[in-house]
Motif scaffolding. Sequence first.
Motif, PDB file in Angstrom:
ATOM      1  N   UNK A 260       0.968  -1.281   0.159  1.00 31.89           N
ATOM      2  CA  UNK A 260      -0.243   0.017   0.128  1.00 31.89           C
ATOM      3  C   UNK A 260       0.779   1.277   0.186  1.00 31.89           C
ATOM      4  N   UNK A 261       1.873   1.283   0.795  1.00 27.81           N
ATOM      5  CA  UNK A 261       2.860   2.402   0.771  1.00 27.81           C
ATOM      6  C   UNK A 261       3.540   2.738  -0.620  1.00 27.81           C
ATOM      7  N   UNK A 262       3.896   1.557  -1.235  1.00 25.53           N
ATOM      8  CA  UNK A 262       4.450   1.733  -2.468  1.00 25.53           C
ATOM      9  C   UNK A 262       3.534   2.438  -3.544  1.00 25.53           C
ATOM     10  N   UNK A 263       2.434   1.822  -3.518  1.00 19.35           N
ATOM     11  CA  UNK A 263       1.242   2.267  -4.343  1.00 19.35           C
ATOM     12  C   UNK A 263       1.121   3.795  -4.043  1.00 19.35           C
ATOM     13  N   UNK A 264       1.074   4.075  -2.696  1.00 20.97           N
ATOM     14  CA  UNK A 264       0.847   5.621  -2.415  1.00 20.97           C
ATOM     15  C   UNK A 264       1.987   6.394  -2.929  1.00 20.97           C
ATOM     16  N   UNK A 265       3.304   5.981  -3.028  1.00 22.05           N
ATOM     17  CA  UNK A 265       4.405   6.764  -3.495  1.00 22.05           C
ATOM     18  C   UNK A 265       4.246   6.895  -4.920  1.00 22.05           C
ATOM     19  N   UNK A 266       3.690   5.612  -5.752  1.00 20.49           N
ATOM     20  CA  UNK A 266       3.675   5.803  -6.966  1.00 20.49           C
ATOM     21  C   UNK A 266       2.499   6.923  -7.326  1.00 20.49           C
ATOM     22  N   UNK A 267       1.344   7.113  -6.594  1.00 21.96           N
ATOM     23  CA  UNK A 267       0.411   7.757  -6.772  1.00 21.96           C
ATOM     24  C   UNK A 267       0.813   9.290  -6.643  1.00 21.96           C
ATOM     25  N   UNK A 268       1.691   9.518  -5.541  1.00 23.75           N
ATOM     26  CA  UNK A 268       2.250  10.837  -5.260  1.00 23.75           C
ATOM     27  C   UNK A 268       3.251  11.148  -6.366  1.00 23.75           C
ATOM     28  N   UNK A 269       4.114  10.401  -7.023  1.00 26.73           N
ATOM     29  CA  UNK A 269       5.027  10.507  -8.183  1.00 26.73           C
ATOM     30  C   UNK A 269       3.952  11.295  -9.351  1.00 26.73           C
ATOM     31  N   UNK A 270       2.961  10.461  -9.582  1.00 22.59           N
ATOM     32  CA  UNK A 270       2.140  10.658 -10.563  1.00 22.59           C
ATOM     33  C   UNK A 270       1.467  12.091 -10.584  1.00 22.59           C
ATOM     34  N   UNK A 271       1.061  12.189  -9.395  1.00 23.52           N
ATOM     35  CA  UNK A 271       0.391  13.653  -9.107  1.00 23.52           C
ATOM     36  C   UNK A 271       1.389  14.890  -9.449  1.00 23.52           C
ATOM     37  N   UNK A 272       2.561  14.520  -8.798  1.00 22.98           N
ATOM     38  CA  UNK A 272       3.691  15.493  -9.080  1.00 22.98           C
ATOM     39  C   UNK A 272       3.859  15.772 -10.450  1.00 22.98           C
ATOM     40  N   UNK A 273       3.896  14.646 -11.135  1.00 19.43           N
ATOM     41  CA  UNK A 273       4.303  14.669 -12.920  1.00 19.43           C
ATOM     42  C   UNK A 273       3.152  15.499 -13.551  1.00 19.43           C
ATOM     43  N   UNK A 274       1.893  15.157 -12.937  1.00 19.85           N
ATOM     44  CA  UNK A 274       0.687  15.949 -13.676  1.00 19.85           C
ATOM     45  C   UNK A 274       0.832  17.325 -13.408  1.00 19.85           C
ATOM     46  N   UNK A 275       1.175  17.641 -12.123  1.00 22.99           N
ATOM     47  CA  UNK A 275       1.017  18.997 -11.737  1.00 22.99           C
ATOM     48  C   UNK A 275       2.141  19.777 -12.553  1.00 22.99           C
TER      49      UNK A 275
END
Length: 431
Positions: A260-275
């Motif tokens: 779950x933590x790894x998935x959350x980190x990937x989601x954060x990385x994607x959010x940063x890239x999108x922004x």
Amino acid sequence: MRARVVRVAMIAVSVALVLFAVPLAILVWSSLLTEEQGEMERVALAAAVRVGPQFLTGDPVELPTAEADNTIGVYDLGGHLKSGHGPEIADDVVRQAYAGAAADGQAGADLVVAVPVSAAEHVNGVVRAAAPMSVVWARAFLAWSLLAALAGGALMVAVLIARRQARLLTGPLEDLSSASDRIAGGDLGARADPGDVPEISRVALAHNLMVDRLTQLLDRQSHFSADASHQLRTPLSGLLLELEAARTAPPADLPRILDDTARGVRDLSRTVEDLLALSRHHPERWFMAAPGTVADVLTGAEQRWHGPLAHEGRRLVMNIDPDIRDWPVPASLLTQIVDVLADNAARHGRGTVTLTARDTSGVLAIDVADEGAVRLDSADVFVRGASSGGGHGIGLALARTIAEAGGGRLTVTRRAPTTFTLYLPRLDDTA
């Protein structure tokens, strides 16, 4: 700047006046001298008509009356004054006339014209007419004074015109300089007045365009910082809770927590890239996100927000029209928007939060509703910085920006109970 423009104009006009006035002054002098010589020659010819051969025998000669300061005299072939006024012995001008042609020249301070007196084609004597050179000089000085007055008047007019033109030329430049100083001082709203001079107007317009683009760049950078802080706050809180749980969790639960933590980190990385992508590009060039399905996006949102809402004693209900579950959508864009709306409902709403996906004439409509009420006017809800519940007024403005980037539209469809609706075209329709 104005003084330099006026000074250059005065120098140019002065040079032009000198180049024009000096030849004109010489021409005036030559004309006056020629005119006086012509007048003396007419006087001498009139006197020569009255002189007969008998003057050689001593008969008196009746000469015409000369003007004041002018003299008329008759000379014999020996160069002696026989009648009238003049030097007793003939001067060089008189001697030149013995050749049979009129002569003129200057003798001392006098302008002299000599005309031969002829009889039977023989020169019997010479009539000499003279006038002071001071008369010619007086007329010349009068004419030159008039020219100087005209030149002075022309110079004054030129100065007035130069001052006016200097104001027209330097005014827009001074305004441009003032606008640049205000911008350098932090007033990014300052703009230069284009003015009436086409060349300066183009410079001012280019300057304003440059400032507009720099302001947009600074705004996007500022918005990115605020947007990133807003979008990352909740996921980071979730990751922190997961890591805190991992410290006390049984060994059997560690793989799940780490996943779950790894998935959350990937989601954060994607959010940063999108922004970052949203902040670096103009809206017309914003990217089209990687495709996903309506079911995938909303199911992910349910997983992320079920726990935080349940922790507050609130329910999360999801309704997806079966016919649109597999519709292709820009997944990362839609995820960002739904997260913003869900976060807004969690922070500022009440009761059950409902996610609904439906088809409206071929357009995807996603409703995010809760049991609270919107206190701001509909026109102010999406204004950056506007907030009615202690927030920063960033989320909804960001959500509308992202929706428009993907070709959609985000509106408040009901104020109470609060309902936000996102209208988004199918991905294959926008390709």
